[in-house]
Motif scaffolding. Structure first.
Motif, PDB file in Angstrom:
ATOM      1  N   UNK A  36     -98.828 -36.978 -21.942  1.00  0.00           N
ATOM      2  CA  UNK A  36    -100.191 -37.193 -21.455  1.00  0.00           C
ATOM      3  C   UNK A  36    -100.829 -38.400 -22.125  1.00  0.00           C
ATOM      4  N   UNK A  37    -100.603 -38.566 -23.427  1.00  0.00           N
ATOM      5  CA  UNK A  37    -101.195 -39.700 -24.148  1.00  0.00           C
ATOM      6  C   UNK A  37    -100.614 -41.017 -23.662  1.00  0.00           C
ATOM      7  N   UNK A  38     -99.295 -41.068 -23.461  1.00  0.00           N
ATOM      8  CA  UNK A  38     -98.673 -42.296 -22.946  1.00  0.00           C
ATOM      9  C   UNK A  38     -99.244 -42.638 -21.587  1.00  0.00           C
ATOM     10  N   UNK A  39     -99.375 -41.641 -20.735  1.00  0.00           N
ATOM     11  CA  UNK A  39     -99.912 -41.869 -19.389  1.00  0.00           C
ATOM     12  C   UNK A  39    -101.342 -42.411 -19.459  1.00  0.00           C
ATOM     13  N   UNK A  40    -102.150 -41.884 -20.362  1.00  0.00           N
ATOM     14  CA  UNK A  40    -103.538 -42.341 -20.465  1.00  0.00           C
ATOM     15  C   UNK A  40    -103.624 -43.762 -21.001  1.00  0.00           C
ATOM     16  N   UNK A  41    -102.821 -44.091 -22.012  1.00  0.00           N
ATOM     17  CA  UNK A  41    -102.855 -45.453 -22.533  1.00  0.00           C
ATOM     18  C   UNK A  41    -102.344 -46.459 -21.509  1.00  0.00           C
ATOM     19  N   UNK A  92    -102.566 -46.130 -18.282  1.00  0.00           N
ATOM     20  CA  UNK A  92    -103.514 -46.235 -17.169  1.00  0.00           C
ATOM     21  C   UNK A  92    -104.656 -47.190 -17.483  1.00  0.00           C
ATOM     22  N   UNK A  93    -105.022 -47.304 -18.755  1.00  0.00           N
ATOM     23  CA  UNK A  93    -106.113 -48.218 -19.138  1.00  0.00           C
ATOM     24  C   UNK A  93    -105.574 -49.532 -19.684  1.00  0.00           C
ATOM     25  N   UNK A  94    -104.235 -49.638 -19.771  1.00  0.00           N
ATOM     26  CA  UNK A  94    -103.571 -50.872 -20.218  1.00  0.00           C
ATOM     27  C   UNK A  94    -104.053 -51.325 -21.592  1.00  0.00           C
ATOM     28  N   UNK A  95    -104.110 -50.365 -22.488  1.00  0.00           N
ATOM     29  CA  UNK A  95    -104.507 -50.666 -23.857  1.00  0.00           C
ATOM     30  C   UNK A  95    -103.435 -50.177 -24.821  1.00  0.00           C
ATOM     31  N   UNK A  96    -103.215 -50.895 -25.934  1.00  0.00           N
ATOM     32  CA  UNK A  96    -102.218 -50.449 -26.910  1.00  0.00           C
ATOM     33  C   UNK A  96    -102.761 -49.301 -27.752  1.00  0.00           C
ATOM     34  N   UNK A  97    -101.849 -48.548 -28.308  1.00  0.00           N
ATOM     35  CA  UNK A  97    -102.253 -47.514 -29.252  1.00  0.00           C
ATOM     36  C   UNK A  97    -102.696 -48.180 -30.551  1.00  0.00           C
ATOM     37  N   UNK A  98    -103.732 -47.668 -31.220  1.00  0.00           N
ATOM     38  CA  UNK A  98    -104.234 -48.327 -32.433  1.00  0.00           C
ATOM     39  C   UNK A  98    -103.191 -48.497 -33.532  1.00  0.00           C
ATOM     40  N   UNK A 125    -106.927 -41.019 -27.521  1.00  0.00           N
ATOM     41  CA  UNK A 125    -106.673 -40.757 -26.116  1.00  0.00           C
ATOM     42  C   UNK A 125    -106.772 -39.300 -25.731  1.00  0.00           C
ATOM     43  N   UNK A 126    -107.062 -38.429 -26.717  1.00  0.00           N
ATOM     44  CA  UNK A 126    -107.119 -36.992 -26.435  1.00  0.00           C
ATOM     45  C   UNK A 126    -108.508 -36.526 -26.018  1.00  0.00           C
ATOM     46  N   UNK A 127    -109.509 -37.405 -26.089  1.00  0.00           N
ATOM     47  CA  UNK A 127    -110.842 -37.023 -25.610  1.00  0.00           C
ATOM     48  C   UNK A 127    -111.906 -36.920 -26.671  1.00  0.00           C
TER      49      UNK A 127
END
Length: 338
Positions: free
Chosen positions: A148-153, A155-161, A65-67
């Motif tokens: 920032x990472x929580x917000x990005x995940x 926003x796309x409604x995807x779980x962290x790996x 999620x960091x780019x």
């Protein structure tokens, strides 16, 4: 006296050379390789590949999620050969293949992330292997804050790996622990917490584009409105304000590639002025595109049938762009469709 002892001296020497053929050939090959400047050993160097042929390597890693994908895409646009999610154990093999490409693959970027976590333990061993071979490599680590990472995940409604049955923050914490040593070894750490996509691309350009301005590539496409607008057009130019050569009987069979048709089009009032003004506008747009990290632009030039006016205007417009240093491709989508 044995049969072997009866052989002439030259023949005995030949037999002796045959007996030790493998050892002698190996020694001779190694000596010749050293004299020619080729590397001798295993892997990239062990097959006689000159050191200058070994490609430059960048390893892109960091937090999910960091780019990482944006950074990889930026290098791809700069001409790097990019491989996503390559198992770390295969990185030396990838470098070897690049070295054998005869200069066609001079720069390789590899994205390594936790999707390949079962291979991740091999990364340090691969890096040590590359260092022993003298491969020029850099590690780019993409960092970001937990918030920032929580917000990005979210926003796309995807779980962290790595979150499993836990929360996103649990996955982030597990990933930070896994990547802690790699982050310490990184040559470049970019914190993307407050960066947008364009700002991240600008940072990558500053590091890897060198002194040259990032290249812009343009596709100039003629089309006919009666066949519909090109779906991939970034800019649309309408040439239907010019008289249509279709209604000139001697010009109707030809296309805008014909000199007589092109002369007819650009001798019409406003045609040359339109080309000049729009070319100036594209210079301004191209500067903005480069600044914002956009590397590709499709300019659609249309007339009624896509045969005469749009074709002639596309050719002239593409020539203007090429003269300004923009890599340009011309496509006539609907020419010959009638």
């Amino acid at each position: 006296m044995t049969e072997h002892e009866k052989q002439p001296t030259a023949e005995r020497d030949q037999a002796l050379r045959e007996t030790h053929k493998e050892t002698g050939e190996d020694r001779t090959r190694q000596d010749a390789s050293r004299e020619s400047g080729a590397q001798v050993g295993t892997g990239v160097e062990g097959n006689g590949v000159p050191e200058t042929a070994i490609p430059e390597l960048v390893i892109i890693s960091g937090m999910s999620g960091a780019g990482r994908s944006t950074a990889a895409k930026c290098l791809e646009d700069l001409g790097w050969f990019v491989v996503d999610n390559l198992p770390p154990a295969l990185i030396p093999t990838m470098v070897e293949l690049g070295a054998r490409s005869q200069g066609n693959v001079a720069r390789i970027a590899v994205v390594v992330d936790v999707r390949g976590r079962r291979f991740f333990d091999n990364l340090r061993e691969s890096l040590a292997d590359l260092d022993s071979r003298g491969v020029t490599r850099r590690i780019v680590f993409l960092e970001s804050s937990d918030e920032a990472l929580v917000r990005r995940f979210e926003s796309v409604r995807r779980p962290h790996p790595l979150q499993g049955d836990g929360r996103i923050v649990d996955g982030i914490a597990a990933e930070r622990q896994l990547l802690r040593e790699l982050r310490g070894d990184a040559d470049l750490v970019i914190d993307t917490s407050s960066l947008n996509v364009h700002e991240l691309r600008a940072k990558m350009d500053a590091q890897f584009a060198g002194e040259e301005e990032p290249e812009l590539r343009a596709t100039v496409m003629s089309f006919g409105y009666k066949y519909g607008l090109p779906v991939d057009a970034d800019l649309v130019v309408d040439c239907r304000f010019l008289p249509n050569p279709h209604w000139v009987p001697e010009l109707r069979p030809f296309t805008g590639l014909n000199d007589e048709v092109a002369s007819y089009v650009f001798n019409q009032p406003g045609a040359k002025e339109f080309l000049d003004r729009y070319a100036e506008l594209l210079q301004l747009i191209a500067t903005g595109y480069r600044r914002e990290g956009k590397r590709y632009v499709t300019i659609a030039v249309g007339c009624t049938g896509g045969k005469h006016r749009s074709v002639a205007m596309s050719e002239k417009l593409a020539a203007r762009l090429a003269a300004e240093g923009v890599e340009t491709v011309v496509v006539h989508r609907d020419m010959g469709r009638e």
